[in-house]
Design a protein around this motif. Sequence first.
Motif, PDB file in Angstrom:
ATOM      1  N   UNK A 177       0.832  -1.203   0.000  1.00 30.71           N
ATOM      2  CA  UNK A 177       0.000   0.000   0.000  1.00 30.71           C
ATOM      3  C   UNK A 177       0.860   1.242   0.000  1.00 30.71           C
ATOM      4  N   UNK A 178       0.297   2.306  -0.543  1.00 30.90           N
ATOM      5  CA  UNK A 178       0.947   3.614  -0.471  1.00 30.90           C
ATOM      6  C   UNK A 178       0.816   4.150   0.946  1.00 30.90           C
ATOM      7  N   UNK A 179       1.711   5.063   1.299  1.00 30.20           N
ATOM      8  CA  UNK A 179       1.912   5.435   2.693  1.00 30.20           C
ATOM      9  C   UNK A 179       0.761   6.110   3.400  1.00 30.20           C
ATOM     10  N   UNK A 180      -0.242   6.632   2.668  1.00 33.65           N
ATOM     11  CA  UNK A 180      -1.329   7.325   3.353  1.00 33.65           C
ATOM     12  C   UNK A 180      -2.526   6.420   3.619  1.00 33.65           C
ATOM     13  N   UNK A 181      -2.396   5.124   3.346  1.00 30.28           N
ATOM     14  CA  UNK A 181      -3.497   4.193   3.561  1.00 30.28           C
ATOM     15  C   UNK A 181      -3.313   3.482   4.894  1.00 30.28           C
ATOM     16  N   UNK A 182      -4.340   3.476   5.702  1.00 29.66           N
ATOM     17  CA  UNK A 182      -4.314   2.814   7.001  1.00 29.66           C
ATOM     18  C   UNK A 182      -5.153   1.539   6.955  1.00 29.66           C
ATOM     19  N   UNK A 183      -4.966   0.695   7.959  1.00 27.67           N
ATOM     20  CA  UNK A 183      -5.777  -0.506   8.096  1.00 27.67           C
ATOM     21  C   UNK A 183      -5.292  -1.698   7.320  1.00 27.67           C
ATOM     22  N   UNK A 184      -4.124  -1.594   6.658  1.00 26.36           N
ATOM     23  CA  UNK A 184      -3.666  -2.706   5.824  1.00 26.36           C
ATOM     24  C   UNK A 184      -3.316  -3.952   6.639  1.00 26.36           C
ATOM     25  N   UNK A 185      -2.962  -3.777   7.899  1.00 28.39           N
ATOM     26  CA  UNK A 185      -2.630  -4.937   8.729  1.00 28.39           C
ATOM     27  C   UNK A 185      -3.838  -5.848   8.923  1.00 28.39           C
ATOM     28  N   UNK A 186      -5.042  -5.297   8.748  1.00 36.57           N
ATOM     29  CA  UNK A 186      -6.263  -6.087   8.901  1.00 36.57           C
ATOM     30  C   UNK A 186      -7.029  -6.218   7.591  1.00 36.57           C
ATOM     31  N   UNK A 187      -6.368  -5.916   6.480  1.00 37.39           N
ATOM     32  CA  UNK A 187      -7.040  -6.009   5.188  1.00 37.39           C
ATOM     33  C   UNK A 187      -7.408  -7.444   4.837  1.00 37.39           C
ATOM     34  N   UNK A 188      -6.705  -8.404   5.433  1.00 38.82           N
ATOM     35  CA  UNK A 188      -7.014  -9.821   5.263  1.00 38.82           C
ATOM     36  C   UNK A 188      -7.145 -10.451   6.635  1.00 38.82           C
ATOM     37  N   UNK A 189      -8.118 -11.355   6.788  1.00 38.88           N
ATOM     38  CA  UNK A 189      -8.236 -12.023   8.083  1.00 38.88           C
ATOM     39  C   UNK A 189      -7.784 -13.465   7.996  1.00 38.88           C
ATOM     40  N   UNK A 190      -8.031 -14.222   9.050  1.00 36.01           N
ATOM     41  CA  UNK A 190      -7.475 -15.561   9.161  1.00 36.01           C
ATOM     42  C   UNK A 190      -8.077 -16.563   8.184  1.00 36.01           C
ATOM     43  N   UNK A 191      -9.160 -16.229   7.515  1.00 37.17           N
ATOM     44  CA  UNK A 191      -9.698 -17.127   6.496  1.00 37.17           C
ATOM     45  C   UNK A 191      -9.657 -16.477   5.116  1.00 37.17           C
ATOM     46  N   UNK A 192      -8.679 -15.617   4.920  1.00 42.04           N
ATOM     47  CA  UNK A 192      -8.385 -14.977   3.627  1.00 42.04           C
ATOM     48  C   UNK A 192      -9.463 -14.011   3.159  1.00 42.04           C
ATOM     49  N   UNK A 193     -10.248 -13.505   4.094  1.00 41.97           N
ATOM     50  CA  UNK A 193     -11.273 -12.533   3.740  1.00 41.97           C
ATOM     51  C   UNK A 193     -10.657 -11.162   3.508  1.00 41.97           C
ATOM     52  N   UNK A 194     -10.980 -10.565   2.369  1.00 41.22           N
ATOM     53  CA  UNK A 194     -10.595  -9.193   2.088  1.00 41.22           C
ATOM     54  C   UNK A 194     -11.568  -8.280   2.831  1.00 41.22           C
ATOM     55  N   UNK A 195     -11.048  -7.511   3.778  1.00 42.67           N
ATOM     56  CA  UNK A 195     -11.879  -6.684   4.640  1.00 42.67           C
ATOM     57  C   UNK A 195     -11.698  -5.219   4.242  1.00 42.67           C
ATOM     58  N   UNK A 196     -12.375  -4.836   3.183  1.00 47.62           N
ATOM     59  CA  UNK A 196     -12.210  -3.487   2.652  1.00 47.62           C
ATOM     60  C   UNK A 196     -12.628  -2.422   3.647  1.00 47.62           C
ATOM     61  N   UNK A 197     -13.526  -2.765   4.543  1.00 44.90           N
ATOM     62  CA  UNK A 197     -13.992  -1.794   5.532  1.00 44.90           C
ATOM     63  C   UNK A 197     -12.886  -1.347   6.489  1.00 44.90           C
ATOM     64  N   UNK A 198     -11.807  -2.085   6.577  1.00 44.07           N
ATOM     65  CA  UNK A 198     -10.699  -1.725   7.466  1.00 44.07           C
ATOM     66  C   UNK A 198      -9.831  -0.605   6.882  1.00 44.07           C
ATOM     67  N   UNK A 199      -9.898  -0.401   5.582  1.00 42.32           N
ATOM     68  CA  UNK A 199      -9.013   0.573   4.929  1.00 42.32           C
ATOM     69  C   UNK A 199      -9.498   1.998   5.143  1.00 42.32           C
ATOM     70  N   UNK A 200      -8.558   2.885   5.357  1.00 39.91           N
ATOM     71  CA  UNK A 200      -8.864   4.301   5.499  1.00 39.91           C
ATOM     72  C   UNK A 200      -7.693   5.136   5.007  1.00 39.91           C
ATOM     73  N   UNK A 201      -7.798   6.424   5.179  1.00 36.41           N
ATOM     74  CA  UNK A 201      -6.697   7.311   4.806  1.00 36.41           C
ATOM     75  C   UNK A 201      -6.203   8.045   6.037  1.00 36.41           C
ATOM     76  N   UNK A 202      -4.897   8.251   6.067  1.00 39.29           N
ATOM     77  CA  UNK A 202      -4.274   8.931   7.191  1.00 39.29           C
ATOM     78  C   UNK A 202      -2.775   8.811   7.079  1.00 39.29           C
ATOM     79  N   UNK A 203      -2.109   8.558   8.183  1.00 40.78           N
ATOM     80  CA  UNK A 203      -0.664   8.340   8.218  1.00 40.78           C
ATOM     81  C   UNK A 203      -0.432   6.978   8.813  1.00 40.78           C
ATOM     82  N   UNK A 204       0.181   6.073   8.017  1.00 43.58           N
ATOM     83  CA  UNK A 204       0.319   4.691   8.455  1.00 43.58           C
ATOM     84  C   UNK A 204       1.539   4.451   9.323  1.00 43.58           C
ATOM     85  N   UNK A 205       2.407   5.442   9.514  1.00 43.76           N
ATOM     86  CA  UNK A 205       3.491   5.248  10.458  1.00 43.76           C
ATOM     87  C   UNK A 205       4.856   5.407   9.892  1.00 43.76           C
TER      88      UNK A 205
END
Length: 534
Positions: A506-534
């Motif tokens: 991901x590009x640096x202003x996208x947050x939530x990428x650590x949870x973009x996938x869960x333990x059963x390979x679900x793409x969790x688009x609702x976790x993504x946002x914009x901000x400062x990822x660190x």
Amino acid sequence: MNRKTLVLPAVVGLLAPVLAACGSSDSSGSSGDAIAVGTTDRFTATKDAPAPLDPAYAYDVGTWNILRQTVQTLMIQPKGEGDPVPEAAQSCGFTDSGNERYACTLRDGLKFSNGDKITAADVKYSIDRARAIKADSGVSALLNTIDTVETQGDNQVIFHLKTADATFPYKLSTPVAGIINPDDYEKNKLRDGFDVDGSGPYTLSADVKNDEIVKATFTKNPNYKGTLKVNNSKVDMISYADADAMGKALDKGDIDVMTRSMAPEQIQKLSAGTDTNEDLVEMAGLEIRYLAFNTNAPTVKNKAVRQAMAQLINRGEIVAKVYGTQAEPLYSLVPASITGHSNSFFNKYGDPSTAKAKALLTAANISTPVKLTLHYTTDHYGSATKKEFEVLQKQLNDSGLFDVTIKGSPWTTFVPAERKGQYDVWGMGWFPDFPDADNYLAPFLDTDNFLKLPYHNSKIINTLIPASRREADRIAASSNLTEIQDIVADDVPILPLWQGKQYVAARGDVTGTAYALNSSSTLQLWELGRGVSG
């Protein structure tokens, strides 16, 4: 910001697997201020599969990841670890000591995206419909322990099971159990095309060209009522022809996030930190790859041929030459770190040995070299698949015991061919419907298995799978699960090869990428946002 690679820790028994990949066509960039997510997944309507997004048909991670954004289920798997939790339901649970009666109470105020009220009758309709249609994708097998579905009033749903099934709450979290509106989905017919209507966190608008989605736009559903916090108002999922095109789009800023399937070389480059504006998230994975056998085919009907292949294949070499640190050798259908895993293939065959393979074939009076064609898909699991099969071909042919040809086909022709039994040996991947050993065994070995394998073992089907499902404590199921894996290693209807990790870039202003996938390979688009990822 400083470029970083985030490596998420593994959780014993629950590791996060990767997204399924297909290939797709070029597409335009994001619309408005939407977060743009790149993929090489292909979503195609064909003569053999005209209803790719119907919950009663869809059964691959790509299509499921569209449905998980749009169609709500009674239960949902949490973004971290743990058992499934209520989603459309307010509460669910077994109401008897034998795990054969499962009752759910619906959440108050549930509505479909068009504003229609959701009742228990809609839940019953949705699940009974999938069971009745029994699509050839095999997805309805996830519901095969259901005997009847009962409703009490508008908000009570009771599932009466044929036999104890401790994994049933997981199955209610999968899209085949998704709640659909009877006004939109006929009772005995699949819904062709790319329209999806549900009560999930997003609504879907698909840009379609030549019967294929080139861009899927997910817009926040104002009528959604559930447990998920939606961190964005819109996400565009854009399909690219290959990983190279997707990577260039990320570099140019045409997309914000890159998912599967990235090429091994891309992952290595991102890991090296040559671009300070892109982050790579690495997660341990439960994706597996394997060879499947049509055990009725003359070339591989004798199990000595399949055993000889198991004795010859060098998994470590495949991983080293093709995937590097992005994969690990696998000696069972059940991946390491899933409760019940056993290294059954290594226990039986040990290290690769031409001498032992020759002895197996000689004892069975098999003439050598055995001529075989190994089939693989060219566009579903990424560009490295061809190289993997070239390594497999060389390993088998170098033994002098096999004369192997390899042949690749696009996914849209590959799947119908393997379902019709046109291949003797073919390569596939598996991404779990839910993170339990049962889901790495029953879909391949139970009645109505999704691969349409002719292999049937009565002890596995009638005794071991039911016995393992009776154990709510999954550790207690290990002895039955291990016996299943040992039988598979001996009969070799399927030959496991490796398990892989998963990655999101991901590009640096996208947050939530650590949870973009869960333990059963679900793409969790609702976790993504914009901000400062660190």
